[in-house]
Design an enzyme around this catalytic site. Structure first.
Site, PDB file in Angstrom:
ATOM      1  CD  GLU A   1       8.246  55.805 -38.763  1.00  0.00           C
ATOM      2  OE1 GLU A   1       8.651  55.875 -39.938  1.00  0.00           O
ATOM      3  OE2 GLU A   1       7.760  56.777 -38.164  1.00  0.00           O
TER       4      GLU A   1
ATOM      5  CB  SER B   1       6.367  60.033 -45.262  1.00  0.00           C
ATOM      6  OG  SER B   1       5.352  59.167 -44.822  1.00  0.00           O
TER       7      SER B   1
ATOM      8  CG  ASP C   1       5.450  54.831 -40.287  1.00  0.00           C
ATOM      9  OD1 ASP C   1       5.147  54.051 -39.351  1.00  0.00           O
ATOM     10  OD2 ASP C   1       5.382  56.075 -40.193  1.00  0.00           O
TER      11      ASP C   1
ATOM     12  CE  LYS D   1       6.492  61.570 -36.577  1.00  0.00           C
ATOM     13  NZ  LYS D   1       5.230  60.795 -36.696  1.00  0.00           N
TER      14      LYS D   1
HETATM   15  O1  OSB Z   1       3.869  58.172 -38.647  1.00  0.00           O
HETATM   16  O2  OSB Z   1       5.430  59.396 -39.341  1.00  0.00           O
HETATM   17  C1  OSB Z   1       4.223  59.209 -39.189  1.00  0.00           C
HETATM   18  C2  OSB Z   1       2.187  61.992 -40.859  1.00  0.00           C
HETATM   19  C3  OSB Z   1       1.215  62.194 -39.909  1.00  0.00           C
HETATM   20  C4  OSB Z   1       1.204  61.411 -38.791  1.00  0.00           C
HETATM   21  C5  OSB Z   1       2.171  60.422 -38.589  1.00  0.00           C
HETATM   22  C6  OSB Z   1       3.177  60.226 -39.534  1.00  0.00           C
HETATM   23  C7  OSB Z   1       3.148  61.002 -40.697  1.00  0.00           C
HETATM   24  C8  OSB Z   1       4.095  60.819 -41.796  1.00  0.00           C
HETATM   25  C9  OSB Z   1       4.255  61.963 -42.760  1.00  0.00           C
HETATM   26  O3  OSB Z   1       4.681  59.796 -42.038  1.00  0.00           O
HETATM   27  C10 OSB Z   1       5.509  62.708 -42.576  1.00  0.00           C
HETATM   28  C11 OSB Z   1       5.487  64.017 -43.333  1.00  0.00           C
HETATM   29  O4  OSB Z   1       5.621  63.979 -44.548  1.00  0.00           O
HETATM   30  O5  OSB Z   1       5.324  65.077 -42.696  1.00  0.00           O
HETATM   31 MG    MG Z   2       5.656  57.129 -38.168  1.00  0.00          MG
END
Ligand code: OSB
Ligand code: MG
Length: 369
Positions: free
Chosen positions: A213, A135, A188, A262
């Site tokens: 997303e 990400s 996202d 998650k």
């Molecule tokens: O929306 O998936 C998300 C990190 C913190 C809060 C929300 C999100 C994220 C990420 C990072 O997209 C995912 C990662 O590298 O751990």
């Molecule tokens: Mg997300």
């Protein structure tokens, strides 16, 4: 399993690179870490709420309060025959899934150690490796974004996700496609848009993205169903899916074609398995999300992601992208083919380095039965 000691720690670790989403930029990661002991073995669980209530209404301080005053009293000194019974034992407390998940996941680690098996086996997973994606946060310039993605692709990652928000969306995606062609790519939005942006978001259709997303509100299902009917790009839900029941509603309403799992968001590993199984039955592929976890939470995620309906590479990447050093040794690494090996020793199967843990601890409390 009967837990006679629970330790809570508030941990702060600096991030190797800042991470920016539509709700803001962070330079370090603060989280609540839980250790449970049964007198001879122990387990670890990591709570994933941020210091701020922007991704979720929970924060590190609400987690601490709920754990200390409500959740730990429901678990400490209680005999559990199965870690699947821990989430139901906390049912009286509404919501606060991230606090519940941290405690529940520590119990799974302990249970797997008692059984002498790697966690994935207890969860019903299979296989020795998982596919890894990254990400990539919002950057200061498109040049920086392209450079960052170049590095991640060279490291072998199998899917690139970029964060978008109004003003950082179409041009960012166009730049990535121009530079890297048909790589597996998704976006996202972390709830940064409304249904009034549907025509704008439909412009993403021409880029052949794997999915978009959480484009709309964090608790919305109905507007996502409207939006999905106007997009060719599959909608994936993250924030909206905080119970298995809401996932069933979202799928029935056509609000998404893919779901991000998650454990922190749904209350732990048992609920994650139920969500995974529901999606499998409904033909909805899932992938494992990430919350910038340390190696402790990250390893739980690796074990869960071995379940068969995790059909897409998730946001589970190498420790070195986040922390130097990580709390665990050896750190989590990604192989050149973009896979991560699943630990095979009992429990989560990684060692926490005590000295690093002590250094990162801002506050600590111990509860005994
Ligand atoms: O929306 O998936 C998300 C990190 C913190 C809060 C929300 C999100 C994220 C990420 C990072 O997209 C995912 C990662 O590298 O751990
Ligand atoms: Mg997300």
């Amino acid at each position: 399993m009967k837990i006679d000691r629970i330790e809570l720690r508030l941990i702060r670790l600096p991030l190797v690179h800042f991470f920016e989403t539509s709700f803001g930029r962070v330079y370090d990661q603060e989280f609540v870490l839980i250790r449970v002991d049964d007198g001879s073995l122990f387990g670890y669980g990591e709570c994933v709420a941020d210091r701020t209530p922007y991704y979720s209404s929970e924060t590190t301080e609400t987690e601490w309060h709920l754990l200390e005053d409500y959740l730990i009293p429901l678990v400490l000194g209680v005999e559990f025959t199965d870690p699947r019974d821990v989430f139901p034992a906390m049912k009286r407390v509404r919501g606060h899934n991230m606090a519940k998940a941290g405690l529940e996941m520590a119990c799974w680690d302990l249970s797997a150690k008692i059984a002498g098996v790697p966690l994935w086996q207890l969860l019903g997973g299979q296989g020795t490796e998982i596919a890894s994606g990254v990400s990539v946060g919002i950057q200061d310039s498109l040049d920086q974004l392209v450079k960052k993605i170049e590095t991640e692709l060279a490291a072998g990652y199998r899917r690139i996700k970029i964060k978008i928000k109004p003003g950082w969306d179409i041009e960012a995606v166009a730049a990535v496609r121009r530079h890297f062609g048909s790589i597996p790519l998704m976006v996202d939005a972390n709830a940064a848009y409304t249904l009034a942006d549907a025509d704008h978001l439909a412009r993403l259709d021409e880029f052949d993205l794997m999915m978009i997303e959480q484009p709309l509100e964090y608790d919305d299902v109905r507007d996502h169903a409207h939006l999905q009917s106007r997009l060719r790009t599959p909608v994936c839900l993250d924030e909206s899916i905080h119970t298995v029941g809401i996932a069933a509603e979202a799928i029935a309403a056509g609000a998404c074609k893919i779901i991000n799992i998650k454990p922190g968001r749904v209350g732990g590993l048992a609920e994650s398995i139920r969500l995974h199984d529901l999606c499998a039955k409904q033909g909805i592929p899932v992938w494992h999300g990430g919350m910038l976890e340390s190696g402790i939470g990250r390893t739980h995620n690796i074990h869960l992601a071995t379940l068969p309906n995790f059909k897409l590479p998730g946001d589970i990447a190498a420790s070195a992208r986040y922390f130097d050093p990580d709390l665990v040794d050896p750190p989590i690494t990604v192989r050149p083919d973009g896979t991560i090996l699943v630990p095979q020793t009992p429990g989560i199967g990684v060692e926490v380095v005590e000295e690093r843990l002590e250094k990162a601890t801002k506050r600590k409390v111990v509860f005994t039965a």
